[in-house]
Design an enzyme around this catalytic site. Structure first.
Site, PDB file in Angstrom:
ATOM      1  N   HIS A  33      54.000  82.231  63.445  1.00 45.79           N
ATOM      2  CA  HIS A  33      53.833  80.814  63.811  1.00 45.79           C
ATOM      3  C   HIS A  33      52.499  80.286  63.277  1.00 45.79           C
ATOM      4  O   HIS A  33      52.416  79.171  62.777  1.00 45.79           O
ATOM      5  CB  HIS A  33      53.828  80.655  65.335  1.00 45.79           C
ATOM      6  CG  HIS A  33      55.095  81.087  66.018  1.00 45.79           C
ATOM      7  ND1 HIS A  33      55.107  81.995  67.049  1.00 45.79           N
ATOM      8  CD2 HIS A  33      56.388  80.739  65.818  1.00 45.79           C
ATOM      9  CE1 HIS A  33      56.344  82.169  67.462  1.00 45.79           C
ATOM     10  NE2 HIS A  33      57.147  81.430  66.734  1.00 45.79           N
ATOM     11  N   GLN A  57      71.188  77.099  71.903  1.00 38.97           N
ATOM     12  CA  GLN A  57      71.345  77.986  70.746  1.00 38.97           C
ATOM     13  C   GLN A  57      71.521  79.455  71.135  1.00 38.97           C
ATOM     14  O   GLN A  57      71.655  80.315  70.271  1.00 38.97           O
ATOM     15  CB  GLN A  57      70.176  77.812  69.775  1.00 38.97           C
ATOM     16  CG  GLN A  57      68.859  78.375  70.256  1.00 38.97           C
ATOM     17  CD  GLN A  57      67.734  78.011  69.305  1.00 38.97           C
ATOM     18  OE1 GLN A  57      67.346  76.855  69.187  1.00 38.97           O
ATOM     19  NE2 GLN A  57      67.207  78.999  68.587  1.00 38.97           N
ATOM     20  N   LYS A 144      61.565  83.733  57.498  1.00 40.54           N
ATOM     21  CA  LYS A 144      62.082  84.796  58.362  1.00 40.54           C
ATOM     22  C   LYS A 144      63.493  84.420  58.866  1.00 40.54           C
ATOM     23  O   LYS A 144      64.382  85.239  58.940  1.00 40.54           O
ATOM     24  CB  LYS A 144      61.105  84.990  59.518  1.00 40.54           C
ATOM     25  CG  LYS A 144      61.649  85.545  60.802  1.00 40.54           C
ATOM     26  CD  LYS A 144      61.720  87.038  60.743  1.00 40.54           C
ATOM     27  CE  LYS A 144      62.056  87.718  62.040  1.00 40.54           C
ATOM     28  NZ  LYS A 144      63.135  87.163  62.828  1.00 40.54           N
ATOM     29  N   LEU A 178      57.162  89.753  62.095  1.00 45.61           N
ATOM     30  CA  LEU A 178      56.729  89.316  63.426  1.00 45.61           C
ATOM     31  C   LEU A 178      57.793  88.426  64.056  1.00 45.61           C
ATOM     32  O   LEU A 178      58.423  87.628  63.370  1.00 45.61           O
ATOM     33  CB  LEU A 178      55.407  88.550  63.318  1.00 45.61           C
ATOM     34  CG  LEU A 178      54.211  89.413  62.947  1.00 45.61           C
ATOM     35  CD1 LEU A 178      52.998  88.551  62.678  1.00 45.61           C
ATOM     36  CD2 LEU A 178      53.896  90.413  64.046  1.00 45.61           C
ATOM     37  N   SER A 179      57.997  88.633  65.325  1.00 44.92           N
ATOM     38  CA  SER A 179      59.003  87.856  66.046  1.00 44.92           C
ATOM     39  C   SER A 179      58.695  87.931  67.539  1.00 44.92           C
ATOM     40  O   SER A 179      58.249  88.973  68.034  1.00 44.92           O
ATOM     41  CB  SER A 179      60.387  88.448  65.780  1.00 44.92           C
ATOM     42  OG  SER A 179      61.315  87.966  66.729  1.00 44.92           O
ATOM     43  N   ARG A 181      60.751  88.096  69.796  1.00 44.37           N
ATOM     44  CA  ARG A 181      61.671  89.097  70.368  1.00 44.37           C
ATOM     45  C   ARG A 181      61.121  90.525  70.304  1.00 44.37           C
ATOM     46  O   ARG A 181      61.556  91.381  71.071  1.00 44.37           O
ATOM     47  CB  ARG A 181      63.001  89.070  69.616  1.00 44.37           C
ATOM     48  CG  ARG A 181      63.933  88.028  70.095  1.00 44.37           C
ATOM     49  CD  ARG A 181      65.387  88.480  69.932  1.00 44.37           C
ATOM     50  NE  ARG A 181      66.253  87.560  70.617  1.00 44.37           N
ATOM     51  CZ  ARG A 181      66.642  86.387  70.124  1.00 44.37           C
ATOM     52  NH1 ARG A 181      66.254  86.027  68.926  1.00 44.37           N
ATOM     53  NH2 ARG A 181      67.420  85.592  70.831  1.00 44.37           N
TER      54      ARG A 181
HETATM   55  P1  AMP Z   1      60.727  80.758  66.701  1.00 41.97           P
HETATM   56  O1  AMP Z   1      59.636  80.507  67.689  1.00 41.97           O
HETATM   57  O2  AMP Z   1      61.110  82.209  66.585  1.00 41.97           O
HETATM   58  O3  AMP Z   1      61.905  79.841  66.896  1.00 41.97           O
HETATM   59  O4  AMP Z   1      60.125  80.396  65.280  1.00 41.97           O
HETATM   60  C1  AMP Z   1      59.529  79.167  65.021  1.00 41.97           C
HETATM   61  C2  AMP Z   1      59.241  79.052  63.539  1.00 41.97           C
HETATM   62  O5  AMP Z   1      58.402  80.136  63.140  1.00 41.97           O
HETATM   63  C3  AMP Z   1      60.524  79.160  62.672  1.00 41.97           C
HETATM   64  O6  AMP Z   1      60.420  78.257  61.592  1.00 41.97           O
HETATM   65  C4  AMP Z   1      60.480  80.591  62.226  1.00 41.97           C
HETATM   66  O7  AMP Z   1      61.156  80.816  61.012  1.00 41.97           O
HETATM   67  C5  AMP Z   1      58.978  80.825  62.047  1.00 41.97           C
HETATM   68  N1  AMP Z   1      58.670  82.259  62.104  1.00 41.97           N
HETATM   69  C6  AMP Z   1      59.047  83.141  63.061  1.00 41.97           C
HETATM   70  N2  AMP Z   1      58.632  84.380  62.749  1.00 41.97           N
HETATM   71  C7  AMP Z   1      57.980  84.296  61.566  1.00 41.97           C
HETATM   72  C8  AMP Z   1      57.322  85.235  60.699  1.00 41.97           C
HETATM   73  N3  AMP Z   1      57.251  86.519  60.988  1.00 41.97           N
HETATM   74  N4  AMP Z   1      56.766  84.773  59.564  1.00 41.97           N
HETATM   75  C9  AMP Z   1      56.831  83.452  59.241  1.00 41.97           C
HETATM   76  N5  AMP Z   1      57.432  82.526  60.002  1.00 41.97           N
HETATM   77  C10 AMP Z   1      58.006  82.923  61.151  1.00 41.97           C
END
Ligand code: AMP
Length: 270
Positions: A33, A57, A144, A178-179, A181
């Site tokens: 993020h 979702q 990602k 990175l995630s 989750r």
């Molecule tokens: P999320 O909070 O998982 O819904 O992600 C929010 C945004 O961050 C989305 O555009 C994702 O693709 C991006 N994102 C999540 N993980 C990564 C990562 N490891 N590297 C780059 N962008 C990410």
């Protein structure tokens, strides 16, 4: 950093900012993020981050309930980054107005759209709503979630006349994407996820070297990975970067994977 919790306040606050950069997230702020936020700050004077765990979702209620949330920690991280606005809408506010419903075409029912019924319809629904209230002309999203990026580009970018800035995937030193989750994974699962990522990077490299001779059929690798790491793979496919159709290895392509490890579903692409 100003924290905005309603669409009403958002309209009052940002109506004068034409070139605000928008980073939509579901929170659990990590370096992935942060890379989007920095990309926005590099280009724009102001940046707005949203945190909204979108119920529509999640195709399983348990998955929605278990999704890691730590808003206090997120606020501290975002303040440190000098983010201008944090938008924390309620579900009621986001879903109170009428908006278009999205239906995926047969061609788009691939990868995660095939395995997570209704997921992208939910993503497109909430992004349509968020974009209509934030009205940013610059959206920052991660590769990602490549299919998400692809569908938003395809179905929403024209409507909002928005530039979608795709940012590369940020990984740990041992190659795990990175995630948020990942917080649900124990040490052993994280080690396995690292091995899986490293092996997939190798397969991708090999496919580039051998180009047309390389077998598109990945079923042997799939069986090997499932057995070795006790994971359940939903898909493991080479697909075209632009069209997301199965790749003939002539154009630019990526290796897409989704798998379940200890009941946690991870996605990645290389
Ligand atoms: P999320 O909070 O998982 O819904 O992600 C929010 C945004 O961050 C989305 O555009 C994702 O693709 C991006 N994102 C999540 N993980 C990564 C990562 N490891 N590297 C780059 N962008 C990410």
């Amino acid at each position: 950093m100003k924290i905005i919790t309603s669409i009403f306040d958002l309209n009052k606050e940002i109506k004068n900012y034409k070139n605000i950069g928008f980073v939509p997230t579901m929170g659990g702020i990590h370096k992935g993020h942060i890379s989007l936020i920095k990309a926005s700050q590099k280009k724009k004077r102001k940046t707005i981050v949203s945190i909204f765990v979108n119920p529509t979702q999640f195709n399983k209620t348990i998955d929605f309930k278990k999704y890691p949330r730590d808003i206090k920690k997120d606020i501290i991280s975002l303040k440190k980054l000098n983010v201008n606005y944090l938008f924390l809408p309620t579900t009621k506010d986001i879903y109170k107005f009428k908006a278009r419903k999205f239906v995926l075409s047969k061609k788009d029912k691939i990868l995660c759209a095939k395995f997570r019924k209704g997921h992208f319809e939910g993503v497109l629904n909430v992004m349509n709503r968020l974009m209509s209230v934030v009205k940013s002309k610059d959206l920052f999203m991660g590769e990602k979630d490549y299919q998400q990026l692809y569908l938003i580009r395809k179905l929403l970018s024209k409507k909002f006349d928005v530039r979608i800035n795709a940012c590369p995937t940020i990984r740990t030193a041992d190659k795990i994407a990175l995630s948020t989750r990942n917080k649900l994974l124990n040490k052993k699962s994280l080690e396995k996820a690292s091995h899986v990522a490293k092996l997939l990077i190798k397969i991708k490299k090999k496919s580039k070297l051998h180009s047309s001779k390389f077998k598109l059929d990945l079923s042997d690798y799939r069986v090997e990975l499932e057995k070795k790491f006790n994971i359940k793979i939903d898909y493991l496919e080479f697909r075209d970067e632009k069209s997301l159709q199965l790749n003939n290895l002539k154009n630019k392509f990526r290796l897409f994977v989704a798998y379940n490890i200890n009941k946690i579903r991870l996605i990645d692409n290389f």
